[in-house]
Enzyme design. Structure first.
Site, mmCIF file in Angstrom:
data_model
loop_
_atom_site.group_PDB
_atom_site.id
_atom_site.type_symbol
_atom_site.label_atom_id
_atom_site.label_comp_id
_atom_site.label_asym_id
_atom_site.label_seq_id
_atom_site.Cartn_x
_atom_site.Cartn_y
_atom_site.Cartn_z
ATOM 1 N N GLY A 149 9.034 -1.880 5.972
ATOM 2 C CA GLY A 149 10.325 -1.455 5.452
ATOM 3 C C GLY A 149 10.439 0.039 5.245
ATOM 4 C CB CYS A 150 8.204 2.715 4.924
ATOM 5 S SG CYS A 150 8.251 4.448 4.435
#
Length: 144
Positions: free
Chosen positions: A47-48
């Site tokens: 998610g980064c």
């Protein structure tokens, strides 16, 4: 171990965002090298936008305390990662779990200067840190 108050005080001395940005980059440059063997899929932050790895380990003298290795491929987020590691290293899993990232963002004024995508990534970093700390506390992760 550094308190949020200490970090905020240091940030306030810097003044404008440009100086704070440079300080974050310098923090990232000072982050100790993360052993390559720890850069696994389990330690990679999902998610980064950046490539970020975090790995919790127990303190050799007091197994209730947790420390972190970390690395990132972008300088700004590596600096934020270094700041987060300073903030939570040497604390217990419960203390790490209690970290209020919204307070960190508010007090350091990061909401104003990081894009929404970066916000999502930093929240993902902290969530993985908390998850790994809980795993150490429960014995489901190697503590040393």
């Amino acid at each position: 171990m550094t308190s949020l108050d200490d970090i905020v005080e240091g940030f306030e001395l810097l003044g404008d965002w440009e100086q704070r940005y440079q300080y974050l980059i310098e923090l990232g440059e000072q982050l100790p090298l993360m052993p390559e063997a720890l850069k696994t899929d389990d330690n990679k932050v999902k998610g980064c936008m950046s490539q970020v790895w975090i790995s919790a380990y127990g303190d050799q003298e007091d197994n209730s305390l947790i420390h972190f290795h970390g690395d990132c491929d972008t300088s700004l987020i590596k600096g934020v990662l270094a700041l987060l590691i300073q903030l939570v290293s040497g604390k217990t899993a419960r203390e790490i779990d209690a970290l209020d990232l919204d307070e960190v963002f508010r007090r350091l004024r990061l909401y104003e200067h990081l894009s929404p995508n970066r916000h999502v990534g930093v929240y993902a970093i902290v969530e993985l840190m908390k998850q790994q700390a809980r795993q150490i506390r429960s014995g489901n992760r190697e503590a040393a």
